[in-house]
Design a protein around this motif. Sequence first.
Motif, PDB file in Angstrom:
ATOM      1  N   VAL A  99       0.724  -1.218   0.044  1.00 50.14           N
ATOM      2  CA  VAL A  99       0.007   0.006   0.090  1.00 50.14           C
ATOM      3  C   VAL A  99       0.894   1.370  -0.164  1.00 50.14           C
ATOM      4  CG1 VAL A  99      -1.778   1.338   1.304  1.00 50.14           C
ATOM      5  CG2 VAL A  99      -2.000  -1.121   1.083  1.00 50.14           C
ATOM      6  N   ALA A 100       1.935   1.238   1.034  1.00 47.84           N
ATOM      7  CA  ALA A 100       2.740   2.669   1.007  1.00 47.84           C
ATOM      8  C   ALA A 100       3.483   2.778  -0.468  1.00 47.84           C
ATOM      9  CB  ALA A 100       3.701   2.371   2.265  1.00 47.84           C
ATOM     10  N   GLY A 101       4.082   1.902  -0.898  1.00 45.92           N
ATOM     11  CA  GLY A 101       5.004   1.710  -2.054  1.00 45.92           C
ATOM     12  C   GLY A 101       4.262   1.914  -3.384  1.00 45.92           C
ATOM     13  N   ILE A 102       2.980   1.712  -3.566  1.00 43.12           N
ATOM     14  CA  ILE A 102       2.172   1.966  -4.638  1.00 43.12           C
ATOM     15  C   ILE A 102       1.792   3.513  -4.375  1.00 43.12           C
ATOM     16  CG2 ILE A 102       0.088   1.486  -5.887  1.00 43.12           C
ATOM     17  CD1 ILE A 102       0.251  -1.388  -5.475  1.00 43.12           C
ATOM     18  N   THR A 103       1.453   3.820  -3.240  1.00 47.02           N
ATOM     19  CA  THR A 103       0.922   5.118  -3.034  1.00 47.02           C
ATOM     20  C   THR A 103       2.050   6.172  -3.214  1.00 47.02           C
ATOM     21  OG1 THR A 103      -0.748   4.332  -1.361  1.00 47.02           O
ATOM     22  CG2 THR A 103      -0.315   6.783  -1.227  1.00 47.02           C
ATOM     23  N   THR A 104       3.255   5.697  -2.920  1.00 46.66           N
ATOM     24  CA  THR A 104       4.382   6.790  -3.129  1.00 46.66           C
ATOM     25  C   THR A 104       4.682   6.965  -4.482  1.00 46.66           C
ATOM     26  OG1 THR A 104       5.349   6.097  -0.805  1.00 46.66           O
ATOM     27  CG2 THR A 104       6.888   7.185  -2.478  1.00 46.66           C
ATOM     28  N   VAL A 105       4.305   5.733  -5.250  1.00 44.53           N
ATOM     29  CA  VAL A 105       5.043   5.838  -6.698  1.00 44.53           C
ATOM     30  C   VAL A 105       3.795   6.687  -7.406  1.00 44.53           C
ATOM     31  CG1 VAL A 105       5.203   4.509  -8.515  1.00 44.53           C
ATOM     32  CG2 VAL A 105       6.352   3.699  -6.632  1.00 44.53           C
ATOM     33  N   LEU A 106       2.568   6.405  -7.302  1.00 42.74           N
ATOM     34  CA  LEU A 106       1.741   7.225  -7.985  1.00 42.74           C
ATOM     35  C   LEU A 106       1.816   8.463  -7.498  1.00 42.74           C
ATOM     36  CD1 LEU A 106      -1.532   4.592  -7.749  1.00 42.74           C
ATOM     37  CD2 LEU A 106       0.056   5.206  -9.768  1.00 42.74           C
ATOM     38  N   ALA A 107       2.124   8.780  -6.327  1.00 41.05           N
ATOM     39  CA  ALA A 107       1.916  10.177  -5.897  1.00 41.05           C
ATOM     40  C   ALA A 107       3.019  11.182  -6.485  1.00 41.05           C
ATOM     41  CB  ALA A 107       1.947  10.315  -4.410  1.00 41.05           C
ATOM     42  N   LEU A 108       4.210  10.249  -6.351  1.00 41.24           N
ATOM     43  CA  LEU A 108       5.350  10.963  -7.129  1.00 41.24           C
ATOM     44  C   LEU A 108       5.295  11.168  -8.613  1.00 41.24           C
ATOM     45  CD1 LEU A 108       8.331   9.155  -5.511  1.00 41.24           C
ATOM     46  CD2 LEU A 108       7.630  11.567  -4.949  1.00 41.24           C
ATOM     47  N   ILE A 109       4.421  10.311  -9.343  1.00 45.18           N
ATOM     48  CA  ILE A 109       4.330  10.249 -10.837  1.00 45.18           C
ATOM     49  C   ILE A 109       3.665  11.498 -11.170  1.00 45.18           C
ATOM     50  CG2 ILE A 109       3.410   9.383 -12.949  1.00 45.18           C
ATOM     51  CD1 ILE A 109       4.377   6.638 -11.783  1.00 45.18           C
ATOM     52  N   LEU A 110       2.138  11.539 -10.318  1.00 45.80           N
ATOM     53  CA  LEU A 110       1.460  12.916 -10.546  1.00 45.80           C
ATOM     54  C   LEU A 110       1.756  13.956 -10.037  1.00 45.80           C
ATOM     55  CD1 LEU A 110      -1.973  10.806  -9.731  1.00 45.80           C
ATOM     56  CD2 LEU A 110      -1.003  11.132 -12.001  1.00 45.80           C
ATOM     57  N   GLY A 111       2.473  13.854  -8.873  1.00 43.12           N
ATOM     58  CA  GLY A 111       3.018  15.120  -8.198  1.00 43.12           C
ATOM     59  C   GLY A 111       4.198  15.866  -9.118  1.00 43.12           C
ATOM     60  N   ILE A 112       4.789  15.182  -9.769  1.00 41.08           N
ATOM     61  CA  ILE A 112       5.845  15.714 -10.472  1.00 41.08           C
ATOM     62  C   ILE A 112       5.482  16.385 -11.819  1.00 41.08           C
ATOM     63  CG2 ILE A 112       7.801  15.121 -12.251  1.00 41.08           C
ATOM     64  CD1 ILE A 112       8.694  12.898 -10.220  1.00 41.08           C
ATOM     65  N   PHE A 113       4.640  15.893 -12.401  1.00 41.46           N
ATOM     66  CA  PHE A 113       4.044  16.531 -13.593  1.00 41.46           C
ATOM     67  C   PHE A 113       3.085  17.620 -13.171  1.00 41.46           C
ATOM     68  CE2 PHE A 113       4.592  12.185 -15.452  1.00 41.46           C
ATOM     69  CZ  PHE A 113       5.258  12.600 -16.507  1.00 41.46           C
ATOM     70  N   ALA A 114       2.223  17.610 -11.989  1.00 45.01           N
ATOM     71  CA  ALA A 114       1.452  18.807 -11.505  1.00 45.01           C
ATOM     72  C   ALA A 114       2.651  19.870 -11.021  1.00 45.01           C
ATOM     73  CB  ALA A 114       0.579  18.291 -10.521  1.00 45.01           C
ATOM     74  N   ALA A 115       3.416  19.518 -10.361  1.00 49.26           N
ATOM     75  CA  ALA A 115       4.453  20.578 -10.061  1.00 49.26           C
ATOM     76  C   ALA A 115       5.026  21.332 -11.173  1.00 49.26           C
ATOM     77  CB  ALA A 115       5.260  19.756  -8.881  1.00 49.26           C
ATOM     78  N   TYR A 116       5.490  20.280 -11.882  1.00 50.90           N
ATOM     79  CA  TYR A 116       6.265  21.018 -13.165  1.00 50.90           C
ATOM     80  C   TYR A 116       5.301  21.886 -13.795  1.00 50.90           C
ATOM     81  CZ  TYR A 116       8.735  21.567 -17.537  1.00 50.90           C
ATOM     82  OH  TYR A 116       9.201  22.072 -18.750  1.00 50.90           O
ATOM     83  N   ALA A 117       4.182  21.686 -14.056  1.00 48.88           N
ATOM     84  CA  ALA A 117       3.158  22.416 -14.731  1.00 48.88           C
ATOM     85  C   ALA A 117       2.922  23.860 -14.009  1.00 48.88           C
ATOM     86  CB  ALA A 117       1.808  21.960 -15.139  1.00 48.88           C
ATOM     87  N   ILE A 118       2.818  23.689 -12.518  1.00 46.43           N
ATOM     88  CA  ILE A 118       2.476  24.952 -11.864  1.00 46.43           C
ATOM     89  C   ILE A 118       3.686  25.802 -11.793  1.00 46.43           C
ATOM     90  CG2 ILE A 118       1.878  25.804  -9.490  1.00 46.43           C
ATOM     91  CD1 ILE A 118       0.223  23.163  -9.109  1.00 46.43           C
ATOM     92  N   ALA A 119       4.928  25.093 -11.681  1.00 51.60           N
ATOM     93  CA  ALA A 119       6.197  25.951 -11.468  1.00 51.60           C
ATOM     94  C   ALA A 119       6.511  26.500 -12.841  1.00 51.60           C
ATOM     95  CB  ALA A 119       7.164  25.047 -11.096  1.00 51.60           C
ATOM     96  N   ARG A 120       6.503  25.992 -14.017  1.00 54.22           N
ATOM     97  CA  ARG A 120       6.682  26.622 -15.312  1.00 54.22           C
ATOM     98  C   ARG A 120       5.907  27.381 -16.106  1.00 54.22           C
ATOM     99  NH1 ARG A 120      11.043  26.306 -13.461  1.00 54.22           N
ATOM    100  NH2 ARG A 120      12.887  25.067 -14.000  1.00 54.22           N
TER     101      ARG A 120
END
Length: 300
Positions: A99-120
């Motif tokens: 549960v923790a591993g899958i949650t971390t991987v999905l949160a990082l994938i979605l979070g990286i793209f969302a953060a890049y869009a907001i930052a750039r």
Amino acid sequence: MTTISEQHVIAAAGARSRPGARRKRATGLGSAVTRWVGIAIVAIYCLAPFYWMVVSSFRTTNDLFDTTLLPTTWSLESYAQVFDSSNDFGRSLLNSLIVAGITTVLALILGIFAAYAIARLKFRFKSGILAVIIATSMFPGIAVVVPLLRLFTDIGWINTYQAMIVPSLSFAIPLAVWNLTTFMKQLPQDLEQAAMIDGCTKWQAFTKILLPLAAPGVFTTAILTFIHSWNEFIIALSMANDPAIQTATVAISKFTGASDFQAPFGAQMAAGVIVTIPLMIMVLIFQRRIVEGLTSGATK
């Protein structure tokens, strides 16, 4: 050549400066001692509960309430109770890891793209959107348990991994987006533009230039997300009542003693130590990567 009077003046000036130097050294030594005393107090305050948990896990059942700093008799009795066949604690640890591993991987994938869009990207209401994202993580878990329990019951998700992963993502993704956005805003956009001038596509500049530089922020976010998902309790307790699917935190809460009138404090202490070990390993691994990323700089 210096005259005798000049020599007296120089000697007097040196004599006056020596007490000042001594006072400065004394002040510096006092501030260093104060700093280290403060660090020691904070460390003791933070580590004392964990130390007591470790020590109590090695006590016998009869000595569990002793107040000695070390066990009078060292015993692995509590650890044997944890891995008793009736508890199936090994399966619960595996469930927590999934549960923790899958949650971390999905949160990082979605979070990286969302953060890049907001930052750039430049668009209206950027600050408002970021505020809404972080505000969603402030809701207590109990506030979403009842509606999600009704929804997951209707779609047949009770006693499944996704019933614990999806609600955890609702709290992990805002945390990942907030941390990564703050970090990516500090990375110079000129590096991406220089890479595109050299022939890289937008995607290549993102994957080969930005992501390596963002590694410290990514690994820090991974630590926080994994710890949050690993320690999650209320959602896992509500969505999974099957012992084969429950996580470690839920399994610990359901430990039973030798009788109905005996609380399993020893087994719970030992299980707490076991549950903490993966977190310590994760922190040590990611901490090394964070230091490497911070010291490499933009010239890597």
